[in-house]
Motif scaffolding. Structure first.
Motif, PDB file in Angstrom:
ATOM      1  N   ARG A  95       6.658  -0.301 -15.881  1.00 29.30           N
ATOM      2  CA  ARG A  95       6.320  -0.457 -14.678  1.00 29.30           C
ATOM      3  C   ARG A  95       7.519  -1.147 -13.626  1.00 29.30           C
ATOM      4  O   ARG A  95       7.536  -0.830 -12.549  1.00 29.30           O
ATOM      5  CB  ARG A  95       5.073  -1.109 -14.329  1.00 29.30           C
ATOM      6  CG  ARG A  95       5.039  -2.536 -14.515  1.00 29.30           C
ATOM      7  CD  ARG A  95       3.320  -3.225 -14.405  1.00 29.30           C
ATOM      8  NE  ARG A  95       2.371  -2.624 -15.180  1.00 29.30           N
ATOM      9  CZ  ARG A  95       2.219  -2.920 -16.369  1.00 29.30           C
ATOM     10  NH1 ARG A  95       2.710  -4.087 -16.639  1.00 29.30           N
ATOM     11  NH2 ARG A  95       1.053  -2.497 -17.005  1.00 29.30           N
ATOM     12  N   ASN A  96       8.129  -2.142 -14.271  1.00 29.14           N
ATOM     13  CA  ASN A  96       9.128  -2.876 -13.530  1.00 29.14           C
ATOM     14  C   ASN A  96      10.243  -2.058 -13.414  1.00 29.14           C
ATOM     15  O   ASN A  96      11.392  -2.578 -12.767  1.00 29.14           O
ATOM     16  CB  ASN A  96       9.388  -4.077 -14.189  1.00 29.14           C
ATOM     17  CG  ASN A  96       8.175  -5.256 -14.042  1.00 29.14           C
ATOM     18  OD1 ASN A  96       7.494  -5.277 -13.299  1.00 29.14           O
ATOM     19  ND2 ASN A  96       7.944  -6.014 -15.063  1.00 29.14           N
ATOM     20  N   LEU A  97      10.628  -0.880 -14.069  1.00 28.57           N
ATOM     21  CA  LEU A  97      11.705  -0.140 -14.131  1.00 28.57           C
ATOM     22  C   LEU A  97      11.529   1.198 -13.491  1.00 28.57           C
ATOM     23  O   LEU A  97      12.526   1.705 -13.056  1.00 28.57           O
ATOM     24  CB  LEU A  97      12.165   0.056 -15.500  1.00 28.57           C
ATOM     25  CG  LEU A  97      12.707  -1.089 -16.685  1.00 28.57           C
ATOM     26  CD1 LEU A  97      12.971  -0.428 -17.874  1.00 28.57           C
ATOM     27  CD2 LEU A  97      13.699  -2.102 -15.967  1.00 28.57           C
ATOM     28  N   ILE A  98      10.441   1.497 -13.162  1.00 28.17           N
ATOM     29  CA  ILE A  98      10.048   2.957 -12.674  1.00 28.17           C
ATOM     30  C   ILE A  98      10.045   2.671 -11.072  1.00 28.17           C
ATOM     31  O   ILE A  98       9.507   1.701 -10.650  1.00 28.17           O
ATOM     32  CB  ILE A  98       8.560   3.441 -13.121  1.00 28.17           C
ATOM     33  CG1 ILE A  98       8.637   3.568 -14.618  1.00 28.17           C
ATOM     34  CG2 ILE A  98       8.323   4.687 -12.374  1.00 28.17           C
ATOM     35  CD1 ILE A  98       7.523   4.004 -15.246  1.00 28.17           C
ATOM     36  N   ILE A  99      10.795   3.810 -10.370  1.00 25.17           N
ATOM     37  CA  ILE A  99      10.441   3.692  -8.755  1.00 25.17           C
ATOM     38  C   ILE A  99       9.188   4.541  -8.476  1.00 25.17           C
ATOM     39  O   ILE A  99       9.247   5.916  -8.773  1.00 25.17           O
ATOM     40  CB  ILE A  99      11.772   4.277  -8.261  1.00 25.17           C
ATOM     41  CG1 ILE A  99      13.008   3.561  -8.536  1.00 25.17           C
ATOM     42  CG2 ILE A  99      11.485   4.552  -6.732  1.00 25.17           C
ATOM     43  CD1 ILE A  99      14.047   4.208  -7.930  1.00 25.17           C
ATOM     44  N   PRO A 100       8.077   3.914  -8.132  1.00 24.27           N
ATOM     45  CA  PRO A 100       7.022   4.490  -7.861  1.00 24.27           C
ATOM     46  C   PRO A 100       7.301   5.793  -6.925  1.00 24.27           C
ATOM     47  O   PRO A 100       7.992   5.866  -5.943  1.00 24.27           O
ATOM     48  CB  PRO A 100       6.022   3.677  -7.615  1.00 24.27           C
ATOM     49  CG  PRO A 100       6.436   2.538  -7.986  1.00 24.27           C
ATOM     50  CD  PRO A 100       8.040   2.674  -7.742  1.00 24.27           C
ATOM     51  N   PRO A 101       6.593   6.987  -6.967  1.00 27.17           N
ATOM     52  CA  PRO A 101       6.384   8.215  -6.117  1.00 27.17           C
ATOM     53  C   PRO A 101       6.000   7.456  -4.579  1.00 27.17           C
ATOM     54  O   PRO A 101       6.660   8.113  -3.621  1.00 27.17           O
ATOM     55  CB  PRO A 101       5.715   9.141  -6.591  1.00 27.17           C
ATOM     56  CG  PRO A 101       5.671   9.087  -7.954  1.00 27.17           C
ATOM     57  CD  PRO A 101       5.976   7.649  -8.217  1.00 27.17           C
ATOM     58  N   SER A 102       5.193   6.671  -4.671  1.00 24.32           N
ATOM     59  CA  SER A 102       4.627   6.152  -3.322  1.00 24.32           C
ATOM     60  C   SER A 102       5.626   5.384  -2.727  1.00 24.32           C
ATOM     61  O   SER A 102       5.773   5.486  -1.384  1.00 24.32           O
ATOM     62  CB  SER A 102       3.344   5.238  -3.854  1.00 24.32           C
ATOM     63  OG  SER A 102       3.684   4.298  -4.566  1.00 24.32           O
ATOM     64  N   TYR A 103       6.253   4.842  -3.368  1.00 25.17           N
ATOM     65  CA  TYR A 103       7.635   3.766  -2.625  1.00 25.17           C
ATOM     66  C   TYR A 103       8.731   4.721  -2.036  1.00 25.17           C
ATOM     67  O   TYR A 103       8.927   4.548  -0.844  1.00 25.17           O
ATOM     68  CB  TYR A 103       8.364   2.890  -3.826  1.00 25.17           C
ATOM     69  CG  TYR A 103       9.656   2.310  -3.321  1.00 25.17           C
ATOM     70  CD1 TYR A 103       9.252   0.986  -2.855  1.00 25.17           C
ATOM     71  CD2 TYR A 103      10.830   2.753  -3.302  1.00 25.17           C
ATOM     72  CE1 TYR A 103      10.373   0.107  -2.334  1.00 25.17           C
ATOM     73  CE2 TYR A 103      11.749   1.908  -2.922  1.00 25.17           C
ATOM     74  CZ  TYR A 103      11.564   0.955  -2.433  1.00 25.17           C
ATOM     75  OH  TYR A 103      12.799   0.034  -1.842  1.00 25.17           O
ATOM     76  N   LEU A 104       9.001   5.952  -2.753  1.00 17.05           N
ATOM     77  CA  LEU A 104       9.813   6.849  -2.030  1.00 17.05           C
ATOM     78  C   LEU A 104       9.481   7.627  -0.661  1.00 17.05           C
ATOM     79  O   LEU A 104       9.967   7.654   0.124  1.00 17.05           O
ATOM     80  CB  LEU A 104      10.431   7.785  -3.112  1.00 17.05           C
ATOM     81  CG  LEU A 104      11.186   7.310  -4.282  1.00 17.05           C
ATOM     82  CD1 LEU A 104      11.511   8.384  -5.334  1.00 17.05           C
ATOM     83  CD2 LEU A 104      12.327   6.767  -3.909  1.00 17.05           C
ATOM     84  N   THR A 105       7.780   7.780  -0.952  1.00 16.32           N
ATOM     85  CA  THR A 105       7.427   8.409   0.333  1.00 16.32           C
ATOM     86  C   THR A 105       7.369   7.342   1.289  1.00 16.32           C
ATOM     87  O   THR A 105       7.629   7.770   2.399  1.00 16.32           O
ATOM     88  CB  THR A 105       5.683   8.795  -0.057  1.00 16.32           C
ATOM     89  OG1 THR A 105       5.753   9.606  -1.293  1.00 16.32           O
ATOM     90  CG2 THR A 105       5.057   9.508   0.847  1.00 16.32           C
ATOM     91  N   SER A 106       6.966   6.145   1.142  1.00 15.95           N
ATOM     92  CA  SER A 106       7.129   5.001   2.116  1.00 15.95           C
ATOM     93  C   SER A 106       8.315   4.865   2.752  1.00 15.95           C
ATOM     94  O   SER A 106       8.490   4.609   3.944  1.00 15.95           O
ATOM     95  CB  SER A 106       6.669   3.959   1.647  1.00 15.95           C
ATOM     96  OG  SER A 106       5.150   4.105   1.186  1.00 15.95           O
ATOM     97  N   ILE A 107       9.560   4.976   1.975  1.00 21.44           N
ATOM     98  CA  ILE A 107      10.662   4.821   2.359  1.00 21.44           C
ATOM     99  C   ILE A 107      11.182   6.053   3.204  1.00 21.44           C
ATOM    100  O   ILE A 107      11.727   5.737   4.228  1.00 21.44           O
ATOM    101  CB  ILE A 107      12.078   4.934   0.955  1.00 21.44           C
ATOM    102  CG1 ILE A 107      11.620   3.483   0.482  1.00 21.44           C
ATOM    103  CG2 ILE A 107      13.214   4.800   1.528  1.00 21.44           C
ATOM    104  CD1 ILE A 107      12.084   2.357   1.165  1.00 21.44           C
TER     105      ILE A 107
END
Length: 576
Positions: free
Chosen positions: A180-192
């Protein structure tokens, strides 16, 4: 005799015609069948490629699966077919279209109107779970039955039995598992994406929700490096991480791939370079371009997965002499999480040609490993020339080293680089150095050279300070020929140690000589070579892959320190 009937002439012709007809059939029929089969195969390939191109899955076809496999659509056992290297879906060729319609692939970004951005449920896929996986509910082994059974989440990689799957588990929030500490979550990219529309750039607020330990990893793999393992590694990393984090540098240059770092919090990103030392240098050059663009606060820390032939830089940083799939990709990610940040000196090599009418600009190279002139550069030059002609023949690390051995043996007999001391002048920090009868000069930045040899220490029987890659000093040594290089590599001889310096200047007075910088060779005429410090690179050092030489050199250094302390205690009287 006269009473006997003679066969009519047309009967013989008829028999000959039958023979010719059957001969033509026996020859043309296999040709026709082969042509028809190849035509059908090409049609199937075109049809499959058309499906691959339009699909949202990352389909790859294979002639044989490496483990018992069942189609996710028809549940039949299959030996060949297609698999998605993002979500791990495996289907028969005839079920490709149905799989596209029925099963969604990994979502790089979430649809903001579909569900809450901070609550992402599991994405389950049935069947073909990894070997030796265990159910998260009953802790028993999954995938043990010879059929399509059990489920796997394509994000957190958790597995569960068909019987243990409950509605609560289907709707449970996915925590992205071990990595989990290496993955960029899809929700993060959506918020970005939403923040960029609103012209906001405070990404640290989003990152705070993911915790302080979040260090997203970007994979830069060279699918053409060394043993050609890059293509398979790309798929394995896409399955474990977000596919948007994984790049093939032969298709996407590093400078473009590293722009993903600008969407992440400052000084948080890490990069894993899968390739040889040349690929690592390519990525570090792209990092330097980020500094020029003013993106210094987004510069990542770089780890190495060695896929090349020499891999001296990765060996120096503790990542080993070469990767051949003996360590699972999941363990590689664990090693990256455990690695420590260090600095690596990078040097500018400027080559100025001599001549009265020389109007060309000096050639500039960036050196991470070493610069050399002499027999090892000659071997690299011959190897490089043959690899350019037939790159497919140089896909084996063992074969590549055998080619180096062949050219080294040849140079032992020919001695093309003899009397080097009469052709060059060497200056260390502005002071000229008298040279003995050498054939080669090597300028080192790192501890390893020639595919795993600690050149500066040699046999280790003499007390010399250990070579470091972060002290701003270069180690300069000389070799007496190709045979001397071979003796050094098997610890039967020491190099001729010339000295250490912050600046090295080499003047080639006459003739053509082979030179190389980090394994990139060329033939050079009269010139002046100047090596000066350029910058530092942020690297990741993994202490778990230390070789016997690393351990012995470290112990030697500790023994020397203990000896020095003992001598000081003897010289200094004790006070009571």
């Amino acid at each position: 005799m006269e009473g006997e009937k003679r066969p009519a002439p047309y009967e013989g012709l008829f028999a000959d015609g039958h023979l010719v007809l059957w001969t033509l059939c026996s020859v043309l029929l296999p040709v026709f069948i082969t042509f028809w089969c190849s035509l059908q195969r090409s049609r199937r390939q075109l049809h499959r490629r058309d499906i691959f191109r339009k699909s949202k899955h990352g389909w790859r076809d294979t002639d044989l699966f490496s483990q018992p496999t069942y189609c996710c659509v028809c549940a039949q056992h299959i030996l060949l077919g297609a698999f998605c290297d993002c979500c791990g879906l495996r289907v028969d060729e005839g079920c490709l279209k149905k799989a596209d319609k029925r099963f969604p692939c990994k979502e790089i970004m979430l649809k903001s109107d579909s569900r809450a951005l901070d609550a992402m449920p599991h994405h389950w896929i049935r069947g073909n779970v990894p070997l030796c996986s265990y159910c998260v509910v009953c802790k028993q082994q999954c995938g043990s039955q010879p059929k399509l059974c059990d489920y796997r989440c394509i994000w957190c990689q958790k597995t569960v039995h068909d019987e243990c799957m409950k509605n609560s588990l289907k709707n449970e929030k996915c925590d992205f598992g071990e990595f989990r500490n290496l993955i960029i979550p899809p929700s993060y990219l959506t918020s970005i994406n939403q923040m960029r529309k609103d012209k906001k750039t405070d990404y640290a607020v989003l990152a705070s929700k993911l915790g302080r330990q979040w260090t997203p990893l970007i994979i830069l793999a060279n699918s053409r490096s060394g043993t050609n393992m890059g293509e398979g590694l790309l798929g394995e990393f896409r399955i474990l991480l977000n596919p948007v984090q994984v790049f093939d540098v032969t298709k996407t240059p590093p400078i473009k791939a590293l722009q993903l770092c600008t969407l992440l919090p400052c000084h948080s990103a890490r990069v894993l370079v899968c390739g040889g030392d040349g690929t690592v240098g390519w990525v570090l050059d792209a990092v330097d371009e980020m500094k020029i663009k003013g993106q210094e606060k987004y510069i990542p820390q770089v780890a190495v997965l060695p896929l090349g032939t020499g891999n001296d830089l990765s060996n120096t940083l503790g990542w080993g002499t070469g990767y051949a799939g003996e360590v699972p990709v999941a363990q590689v990610l664990r090693n990256v999480m455990e690695a420590d940040a260090i600095k690596l000196d990078r040097w500018k090599v400027q080559v100025t040609n001599k001549g009265y009418y020389n109007l060309r600009k000096p050639k500039e190279f960036t050196m991470n490993n070493y610069f050399s002139v002499g027999p090892d550069a000659l071997m690299a030059l011959h190897f490089h020339a043959h690899r350019e002609k037939a790159p497919s023949l140089f896909s084996s690390r063992i074969l590549n080293k055998a080619v180096y051995l062949f050219y080294g043996t040849k140079d032992c007999l020919v001695q093309e680089c003899k009397d080097l001391n009469k052709k060059v002048e060497l200056e260390l920090d502005g002071e000229r150095v008298e040279l003995p009868n050498l054939e080669g000069i090597i300028v080192l930045n790192i501890g390893y050279w020639g595919g795993g040899c600690r050149l500066w220490e040699g046999m280790g029987d003499e007390t010399y300070p250990l070579a470091r890659h972060d002290d701003g000093l270069l180690e300069v040594v000389g070799v007496y020929g190709s045979f001397h290089c071979a003796q050094i590599q098997v610890k039967l001889a020491n190099p001729f140690r010339i000295g250490q310096a912050h600046t090295v200047r080499l003047i080639l007075k006459c003739s053509m000589m082979p030179m190389q910088v980090d394994g990139e060779p060329w033939a050079q005429g009269p010139c002046t070579v100047t090596i000066t410090h350029k910058t530092h690179a942020l690297m990741l050092y993994f202490s778990g892959e230390q070789t016997d030489e690393d351990i012995s050199s470290t112990s030697d250094q500790e023994d020397r320190k203990e000896t020095e302390l003992t001598d000081e205690e003897i010289k200094t009287p004790q006070s009571y």
